[in-house]
Structures are given as structure tokens and as C-alpha cells.
Design a protein around this motif. Structure first.
Motif, PDB file in Angstrom:
ATOM      1  N   LEU A 188       0.804  -1.319  -0.145  1.00 50.47           N
ATOM      2  CA  LEU A 188      -0.033  -0.061  -0.213  1.00 50.47           C
ATOM      3  C   LEU A 188       0.806   1.200  -0.068  1.00 50.47           C
ATOM      4  N   GLU A 189       0.535   2.308  -0.859  1.00 53.06           N
ATOM      5  CA  GLU A 189       1.023   3.446  -0.909  1.00 53.06           C
ATOM      6  C   GLU A 189       0.154   4.680  -0.526  1.00 53.06           C
ATOM      7  N   LEU A 190       0.383   5.516   0.188  1.00 56.37           N
ATOM      8  CA  LEU A 190      -0.729   6.702   0.562  1.00 56.37           C
ATOM      9  C   LEU A 190       0.086   7.939   0.225  1.00 56.37           C
ATOM     10  N   GLY A 191      -0.759   8.812  -0.457  1.00 53.74           N
ATOM     11  CA  GLY A 191      -0.324  10.351  -0.743  1.00 53.74           C
ATOM     12  C   GLY A 191      -0.445  11.229   0.271  1.00 53.74           C
ATOM     13  N   PRO A 192      -0.155  12.479   0.202  1.00 51.93           N
ATOM     14  CA  PRO A 192      -0.424  13.618   1.201  1.00 51.93           C
ATOM     15  C   PRO A 192      -1.762  13.673   1.791  1.00 51.93           C
ATOM     16  N   TRP A 193      -2.684  13.554   0.882  1.00 49.84           N
ATOM     17  CA  TRP A 193      -4.131  13.859   1.190  1.00 49.84           C
ATOM     18  C   TRP A 193      -4.651  12.766   2.385  1.00 49.84           C
TER      19      TRP A 193
ATOM     20  N   LYS B  59       4.134   2.379   2.290  1.00 48.19           N
ATOM     21  CA  LYS B  59       4.986   3.801   1.921  1.00 48.19           C
ATOM     22  C   LYS B  59       4.024   5.012   2.117  1.00 48.19           C
ATOM     23  N   LEU B  60       4.447   5.793   2.829  1.00 48.20           N
ATOM     24  CA  LEU B  60       3.761   7.005   3.149  1.00 48.20           C
ATOM     25  C   LEU B  60       4.617   8.177   2.369  1.00 48.20           C
ATOM     26  N   ASN B  61       3.812   8.713   1.564  1.00 46.66           N
ATOM     27  CA  ASN B  61       4.633  10.007   1.006  1.00 46.66           C
ATOM     28  C   ASN B  61       3.930  11.288   1.289  1.00 46.66           C
ATOM     29  N   ALA B  62       4.618  12.063   2.252  1.00 45.73           N
ATOM     30  CA  ALA B  62       4.211  13.240   2.701  1.00 45.73           C
ATOM     31  C   ALA B  62       5.319  14.034   3.481  1.00 45.73           C
ATOM     32  N   ALA B  63       5.398  15.171   3.508  1.00 47.62           N
ATOM     33  CA  ALA B  63       6.193  16.157   4.451  1.00 47.62           C
ATOM     34  C   ALA B  63       5.493  16.045   5.819  1.00 47.62           C
ATOM     35  N   LEU B  64       5.853  15.361   6.781  1.00 49.51           N
ATOM     36  CA  LEU B  64       4.958  15.246   7.984  1.00 49.51           C
ATOM     37  C   LEU B  64       5.448  16.267   8.968  1.00 49.51           C
TER      38      LEU B  64
ATOM     39  N   SER C 206      -0.401  -4.844  11.900  1.00 47.52           N
ATOM     40  CA  SER C 206       0.471  -5.732  12.696  1.00 47.52           C
ATOM     41  C   SER C 206       1.358  -6.551  11.856  1.00 47.52           C
ATOM     42  N   GLY C 207       0.915  -7.130  10.600  1.00 42.06           N
ATOM     43  CA  GLY C 207       1.676  -7.789   9.930  1.00 42.06           C
ATOM     44  C   GLY C 207       2.751  -7.147   8.890  1.00 42.06           C
ATOM     45  N   LEU C 208       2.757  -5.880   8.962  1.00 37.57           N
ATOM     46  CA  LEU C 208       3.889  -4.866   8.196  1.00 37.57           C
ATOM     47  C   LEU C 208       5.227  -5.335   8.329  1.00 37.57           C
ATOM     48  N   GLU C 209       5.940  -5.656   7.462  1.00 36.44           N
ATOM     49  CA  GLU C 209       7.278  -6.004   7.325  1.00 36.44           C
ATOM     50  C   GLU C 209       8.147  -4.877   6.925  1.00 36.44           C
ATOM     51  N   THR C 210       7.694  -4.050   6.031  1.00 39.55           N
ATOM     52  CA  THR C 210       8.549  -2.683   5.443  1.00 39.55           C
ATOM     53  C   THR C 210       7.838  -1.482   5.550  1.00 39.55           C
ATOM     54  N   LEU C 211       8.394  -0.512   6.044  1.00 41.10           N
ATOM     55  CA  LEU C 211       7.772   0.807   6.109  1.00 41.10           C
ATOM     56  C   LEU C 211       8.774   1.963   5.450  1.00 41.10           C
ATOM     57  N   VAL C 212       8.267   2.658   4.382  1.00 42.40           N
ATOM     58  CA  VAL C 212       8.937   3.808   4.179  1.00 42.40           C
ATOM     59  C   VAL C 212       8.209   5.098   4.032  1.00 42.40           C
ATOM     60  N   ILE C 213       9.044   6.004   4.442  1.00 41.49           N
ATOM     61  CA  ILE C 213       8.315   7.268   4.559  1.00 41.49           C
ATOM     62  C   ILE C 213       9.320   8.335   3.738  1.00 41.49           C
ATOM     63  N   ASP C 214       8.561   8.940   2.776  1.00 41.60           N
ATOM     64  CA  ASP C 214       9.191   9.725   1.776  1.00 41.60           C
ATOM     65  C   ASP C 214       8.743  10.947   2.092  1.00 41.60           C
ATOM     66  N   TRP C 215       9.576  11.983   2.513  1.00 38.58           N
ATOM     67  CA  TRP C 215       9.237  13.428   2.851  1.00 38.58           C
ATOM     68  C   TRP C 215       9.190  14.225   1.846  1.00 38.58           C
ATOM     69  N   CYS C 216       9.379  14.138   0.397  1.00 34.11           N
ATOM     70  CA  CYS C 216       9.385  14.871  -0.806  1.00 34.11           C
ATOM     71  C   CYS C 216       8.216  15.226  -1.310  1.00 34.11           C
ATOM     72  N   HIS C 217       7.233  14.807  -0.574  1.00 35.29           N
ATOM     73  CA  HIS C 217       5.778  15.183  -1.258  1.00 35.29           C
ATOM     74  C   HIS C 217       5.216  15.936  -0.181  1.00 35.29           C
ATOM     75  N   PRO C 218       4.998  17.600  -0.751  1.00 32.34           N
ATOM     76  CA  PRO C 218       4.519  18.313   0.166  1.00 32.34           C
ATOM     77  C   PRO C 218       2.807  18.251   0.266  1.00 32.34           C
TER      78      PRO C 218
END
Length: 458
Positions: free
Chosen positions: A310-315, A339-344, A360-372
Motif C-alpha cells: 500500500l502507498e498513500l499520498g499526502p491527502w 509507503k507514506l508520501n508526505a512532508a510530515l 500488525s503484519g507490516l514488514e517494510t515501512l517507507v516514509i518519503d518526505w519529498c511530497h508536500p
């Protein structure tokens, strides 16, 4: 390499004496097709060799992107026509890509010739016809009827083109189809899908006119849809809902700019393994409709709860913060990769932690800051005191027993702002008992810093 080939041809050394199939392989490694043609001047042996090399023709309109004048459009068309004259004798043209800046009626015959060259003369496997600028979909280029029958095409990209087949579509070997900036009826879409029995990937980029997208093919596994509504269309009293029925789709991407009268509805996506939600939703009356926005996100998350990626955008992330603030529970999920795409901001972390608690079953988490983030919805929904109190009293506990990899990338800000990420990182390190590796990459203003932070657990 060009100089080496010239020396070999002039000196008659072992390069010139190589078997033809090896020479063809060498030529195929040159950067572009024009350099391949230039080798014909090296010697009589190389004169016609280029014709047997699989060519890729790419006609960009960068040199003709000037304030609209008929002359520039005609000059571009003439330059393409001159090039194609020399390529008519080439035995194999793999791809043909043409990007006119604007379509006008006075180049209709030229564009027809390009389509005919691609599909009938060159018999290309990959064809792109994409106009870069347009005034109205009503004046888009109309694909000629002969183009709807082809057994060679594998990849087709069309931009600002009208598809109106009067008969059946027969693209029997087409694997990938991308249609952008077009108006289309559901009947035409049905014809296209039925005429592409081997289609695996479909992309619809700002295609209007389709209210129900039904995909029954078991081979079509990837669907990318970008929705778009102008403000003038938003003034229309009629809602515009795009229903997606695609029981065999494995990969789904939804993106675009939506107002309150236009949105997606997922009806049947039971086979989804990967979902990317990059929507920007703007409801007209914020105070009355903000909760409606959040319920809309809840509905989307319900339909993708069983995906693995799953990949989520800023909204989406902004709405997660409000969902957490309201105390609305996040349903349990099955995703392994998130993957979470947002400047937090620091007040986003309670919402993210609450969301992670359902993963609870999550194995990989990516947070990408470059999406305002386009709006700061939480700040509109609450005041500063409420947000601070919620942040300070949050326990930041979320069970992540299977998380193994964590990446925090593209952080950009002042060095003092790095403190905003500490609560989330501490939460992950505390609750992810199987964490093997985490990477934090930061780019601070006034100085470049790459911080590679690795945590290994046995």
C-alpha cells in the motif's frame, strides 16, 4: 565507439571481418538510430548494414515549442516527414514516438501519414502519439479507422486523441495501452477492451466520459487511473462517480485532483495485491464536508485492506490525522509493505501510529518526505492547544512484531527540525522487535548531510 568503428573499417582489421550478426549487435549498442545510419559512410560493407538494425525513432518537439504560430507546427511536421522518408527502407523499426506540440487541422494529413507509417510500413511494436498542448478535447486528433486493426503493436500511448472506432477493434497483441487527455464513452472503452485480449496494463490519464469501468479480462492485471475535474465542471449539479469493477486486477493506482462532485468508487477489486492512493480531494465547504472526506478515505481503505503493498499520498495522511483525532477506529489490514508520501509534521504522528497499530503484519515501512501536503487539514479542524494536548498525551505505542525494514528518506529542512521525527523513530525502534535495518536520509538546508542510521537485531 564511433571512432573505433571508423578505424576498423578504414584499416580492414578484424572488426570489419566479423560476422554480420556481431556487427549488427555492435551497431545496436549505439545511443540512437541516427548514429547507426551514419555508419553507412564508413565503407561499402557498412553502406546498407544499418537497415537491418532494429531502430527506435523519437521525434521530440522541444525545438518547436514557441508561442503558437502556424509556421512552427508546419516546420515540425516537415522535419518528421523528412526523417521518415529515409526510414521507409529500414527492415525493423521497434518503436516510433512522436510528440507534436499542438494539433491543428492543417496537419491532419501529416499525422495520418505518421500513423500509417507506424502501423503499416514500419510495423512497429511500440507507438506513441502524444500532443503536448491542446485548447479543447473537441478539437483533438481523430484516430483513423485503419489504425484499429493491427496484429504487431505491443505498446500504444495516445495523448489528446479521439478514439471513435465505427467497427471492431483488433489489437490482438497489445500488452500495454495508455490513453491521456481524451473524451470517451463506455461503449468505446468496451470495444477497446474486447479487442485487446492480451492486454496486461491499462492507463487512463484524465479520460472523461466513463462512469463505469468494467474489466473482466484475467490477463489485465495493472490499472492506472488519473481523474481530473476543472472548477467549471465542479459547478455542475450532477455528481460524477467513476465505478471500478475489476475482479482480476492485481495492481491499482488512483490519482488526480477531485472536487466533491467527482470521485472513485471501488466495487470489486478482490484480487488486488498493490494499491497506490495519490488523490487530492477538495470538498467545497470545509467545515461541513471534512468528515465526509475522511469517510471517503475510510471507504477506500476498506477496499484495499487485504492488499500486500500500500502507498498513500499526502491527502490520505492528512485525513489519517483527523480520523485519529476523532477517535474513529482504523480497520485491521493485511499489508506487508507500506509507503507514506508526505512532508510530515509532529502532529501527524499520532494519526500515523494509530494507522500502524492496525498493520500488525507490516514488514517494510517507507516514509518519503519529498511530497508536500497541499493543505493543513488538521490545523483547520482543530486549534493549536488541542493538537498539542493530543500530541503530548499520546503514548506512541503500536505493536509491529513483524517489521524488519524501515526507511525515512528525502527529509529536507533546518537541522533544528529533525526533532520532529524523533517520536516516530523512537516508537518504531521500541515496538519493532524484529527490526533488522533502518535508514534515515536527511538533506538539511545550508549543508548536505546524509545520515545512515542502521539498527540490527538478531
Amino acid at each position: 565507439m564511433h571512432k573505433k568503428i571508423m578505424a576498423a573499417a578504414g584499416g580492414g582489421d578484424r572488426l570489419t571481418a566479423l560476422p554480420e550478426e556481431i556487427l549488427l549487435y555492435i551497431l545496436s549498442m549505439l545511443p540512437n538510430s541516427r548514429q547507426v545510419v551514419r555508419t553507412s559512410v564508413l565503407s561499402s560493407q557498412w553502406q546498407f548494414l544499418w537497415k537491418s538494425v532494429s531502430a527506435s525513432l523519437d521525434f521530440n518537439s522541444e525545438d518547436y515549442r514557441k508561442p503558437y504560430k502556424k509556421k512552427y507546427i508546419l516546420d515540425y511536421a516537415a522535419s518528421v516527414n523528412r526523417e521518415l522518408h529515409y526510414w521507409r527502407s529500414c527492415e525493423k523499426i521497434k518503436s516510433f514516438r512522436v510528440f507534436p506540440y499542438s494539433y491543428q487541422d492543417f496537419i491532419a494529413h501529416d499525422v495520418d501519414l505518421w500513423v500509417h507509417f507506424a502501423l503499416n510500413i514500419g510495423k512497429v511494436e511500440e507507438f506513441t502519439l502524444k500532443f503536448c498542448y491542446f485548447d479543447s478535447l473537441d478539437f483533438a486528433y481523430k484516430i483513423p479507422e485503419f489504425a484499429y486493426t493491427n496484429t504487431v503493436l505491443r505498446n500504444l500511448v495516445l495523448g489528446f486523441c479521439r478514439l471513435r472506432p465505427s467497427g471492431n477493434v483488433k489489437w490482438s497483441n497489445l500488452v500495454s495501452l495508455s490513453i491521456g487527455d481524451a473524451g470517451m464513452t463506455e461503449g468505446v472503452m468496451e470495444k477497446i477492451l474486447s479487442g485487446c485480449p492480451n492486454l496486461e496494463c491499462l492507463e487512463l490519464d484524465k479520460v472523461v466520459g466513463i462512469r463505469r469501468l468494467e474489466i473482466s479480462s484475467v490477463k489485465l492485471r495493472k490499472l492506472i487511473v488519473t481523474i481530473y475535474e476543472t472548477e467549471s465542471a465542479a459547478d455542475d449539479d450532477q455528481d460524477y462517480c467513476v465505478e471500478i469493477h475489476a475482479p482480476h486486477i492485481r495492481h491499482l493506482e488512483l490519482s488526480g485532483l477531485c472536487y466533491d462532485k467527482i470521485h472513485f468508487q471501488l466495487r470489486n477489486v478482490a484480487s488486488l495485491a498493490t494499491a497506490v492512493l495519490s488523490l487530492n480531494v477538495y470538498f467545497s465547504d470545509l467545515e461541513e464536508n471534512l468528515e465526509k472526506e475522511c469517510r471517503y478515505l475510510q471507504e477506500l481503505l476498506h477496499h484495499v485492506a487485504n492488499v500486500k503493498n500500500l502507498e498513500l499520498g499526502p491527502w490520505c495522511i492528512e485525513c489519517l490525522s483527523i480520523l485519529e483525532f476523532k477517535g474513529w477506529p482504523v480497520p485491521p489490514s493485511s499489508w506487508k509493505f507500506l509507503k507514506l508520501n508526505a512532508a510530515l509534521e509532529q502532529y501527524d504522528y499520532p494519526g500515523i501510529c494509530s494507522f500502524l497499530s492496525s498493520s500488525s503484519g507490516l514488514e517494510t515501512l517507507v516514509i518519503d518526505w519529498c511530497h508536500p501536503k497541499p493543505r493543513k487539514l488538521l490545523s483547520m479542524y482543530t486549534n493549536e492547544d488541542e493538537r498539542r494536548r493530543r500530541f503530548e498525551t499520546h503514548s506512541f505505542n503500536c505493536s509491529l512484531p513483524h517489521l524488519k525494514f524501515f526507511k525515512f528518506i528525502n527529509f529536507y529542512g533546518k537541522p533544528s527540525e529533525k526533532k520532529f521525527v524523533h517520536p516516530l523513530i523512537k516508537c518504531l525502534c521500541k515496538n519493532a522487535t524484529l527490526l533488522k535495518k533502518s535508514v534515515i536520509a536527511c538533506n538539511f538546508r545550508r549543508r548536505d548531510v546524509f545520515w545512515n542510521y542502521v539498527v540490527r537485531r538478531s
